[in-house]
Design an enzyme around this catalytic site. Structure first.
Site, PDB file in Angstrom:
ATOM      1  N   LYS A  24     -16.300  -6.885   6.119  1.00 45.52           N
ATOM      2  CA  LYS A  24     -15.652  -7.963   6.860  1.00 45.52           C
ATOM      3  C   LYS A  24     -15.250  -7.421   8.232  1.00 45.52           C
ATOM      4  CE  LYS A  24     -12.274  -6.919   3.343  1.00 45.52           C
ATOM      5  NZ  LYS A  24     -11.482  -7.291   2.252  1.00 45.52           N
ATOM      6  N   HIS A  37       0.844  -1.204   0.000  1.00 44.46           N
ATOM      7  CA  HIS A  37       0.000   0.000   0.000  1.00 44.46           C
ATOM      8  C   HIS A  37       0.883   1.260   0.000  1.00 44.46           C
ATOM      9  CE1 HIS A  37      -3.042  -2.617   2.384  1.00 44.46           C
ATOM     10  NE2 HIS A  37      -3.570  -2.421   1.189  1.00 44.46           N
ATOM     11  N   SER A  39      -2.862  -7.755   2.973  1.00 44.71           N
ATOM     12  CA  SER A  39      -3.100  -7.637   4.412  1.00 44.71           C
ATOM     13  C   SER A  39      -3.507  -8.993   4.986  1.00 44.71           C
ATOM     14  CB  SER A  39      -4.208  -6.617   4.697  1.00 44.71           C
ATOM     15  OG  SER A  39      -3.823  -5.353   4.246  1.00 44.71           O
TER      16      SER A  39
HETATM   17  O1  PNS Z   1      -8.814  -2.820   0.659  1.00 48.46           O
HETATM   18  P1  PNS Z   1     -10.075  -3.349   0.052  1.00 48.46           P
HETATM   19  O2  PNS Z   1     -10.815  -4.199   1.071  1.00 48.46           O
HETATM   20  O3  PNS Z   1      -9.850  -4.051  -1.250  1.00 48.46           O
HETATM   21  O4  PNS Z   1     -11.002  -2.066  -0.248  1.00 48.46           O
HETATM   22  C1  PNS Z   1     -12.296  -2.223  -0.786  1.00 48.46           C
HETATM   23  C2  PNS Z   1     -13.092  -0.902  -0.704  1.00 48.46           C
HETATM   24  C3  PNS Z   1     -13.220  -0.456   0.738  1.00 48.46           C
HETATM   25  C4  PNS Z   1     -12.371   0.160  -1.496  1.00 48.46           C
HETATM   26  C5  PNS Z   1     -14.515  -1.165  -1.321  1.00 48.46           C
HETATM   27  O5  PNS Z   1     -15.107  -2.242  -0.683  1.00 48.46           O
HETATM   28  C6  PNS Z   1     -15.416   0.056  -1.227  1.00 48.46           C
HETATM   29  O6  PNS Z   1     -15.254   1.010  -1.951  1.00 48.46           O
HETATM   30  N1  PNS Z   1     -16.410   0.001  -0.328  1.00 48.46           N
HETATM   31  C7  PNS Z   1     -17.359   1.096  -0.122  1.00 48.46           C
HETATM   32  C8  PNS Z   1     -18.747   0.732  -0.650  1.00 48.46           C
HETATM   33  C9  PNS Z   1     -18.925   1.144  -2.098  1.00 48.46           C
HETATM   34  O7  PNS Z   1     -18.754   2.279  -2.473  1.00 48.46           O
HETATM   35  N2  PNS Z   1     -19.276   0.179  -2.952  1.00 48.46           N
HETATM   36  C10 PNS Z   1     -19.523   0.399  -4.370  1.00 48.46           C
HETATM   37  C11 PNS Z   1     -18.391  -0.098  -5.248  1.00 48.46           C
HETATM   38  S1  PNS Z   1     -18.677  -1.727  -5.788  1.00 48.46           S
END
Ligand code: PNS
Length: 158
Positions: free
Chosen positions: A41, A17, A127
């Site tokens: 999660k 990251h 992670s």
């Molecule tokens: O580090 P990660 O777990 O891959 O991050 C994923 C994240 C948090 C960027 C994604 O799950 C997210 O944007 N969640 C917020 C909900 C949202 O906007 N969803 C619509 C996009 S499919």
């Protein structure tokens, strides 16, 4: 002013990251690292811990801010006046999920996602892998900054 958001769970932040953030910070006037409050999660680290670990790791970058969001990423990006979502891409296995997220976000939020290839030395790093190794007593030196390593040891101390 070109503002980008780099969202994620950061549970915990890894050197992979940090590599994306350092390189991304050179491409945009401002980069907002956005910790997802409800990633769907159950996180190992609290929101406050995840923010603190990022802040400690990024204090040398003057155009990088650490923040958090709940709900839709596109709403957060709009509130931050960001025109770009930044994501790192490791292997092909990331592609399908990232493709879907970028497409949905463009459709519902009219926002572009820019992908950066993770540095080769971190292509395998996640992670989840860091947590699994640390939870089983393995060494994650080189995967995460020293202060994160100490937090992991504390969490898994039995
Ligand atoms: O580090 P990660 O777990 O891959 O991050 C994923 C994240 C948090 C960027 C994604 O799950 C997210 O944007 N969640 C917020 C909900 C949202 O906007 N969803 C619509 C996009 S499919």
């Amino acid at each position: 002013m070109k503002i980008a958001v780099y969202p994620g769970s950061f549970d915990p932040v890894t050197n992979g990251h940090l590599d994306i953030i350092e390189r991304g910070a050179q491409l945009f006037d401002k980069l907002v690292v956005a910790v997802a409050k409800n990633p769907g999660k159950e996180p190992l680290f609290t929101l406050e811990e995840r923010i603190l670990m990022l802040e400690k790791s990024l204090s040398h970058l003057s155009n990088v801010e650490v923040s958090y969001f709940r709900g839709l990423l596109v709403d957060f990006a709009r509130a931050e006046q960001a025109s770009v979502i930044l994501r790192g891409l490791r292997a092909m296995s990331d592609f399908e999920y990232e493709f879907q997220m970028a497409s949905v976000n463009r459709k519902i939020g009219d926002i572009e996602t820019v992908f950066m290839m993770t540095a080769n030395e971190y292509a395998y790093l996640s992670s989840s892998a860091v947590k699994e190794v640390a939870s089983l007593g393995g060494c994650v030196k080189g995967f995460v900054p020293r202060h994160v390593l100490e937090m992991l040891i504390k969490k898994y101390k039995r």
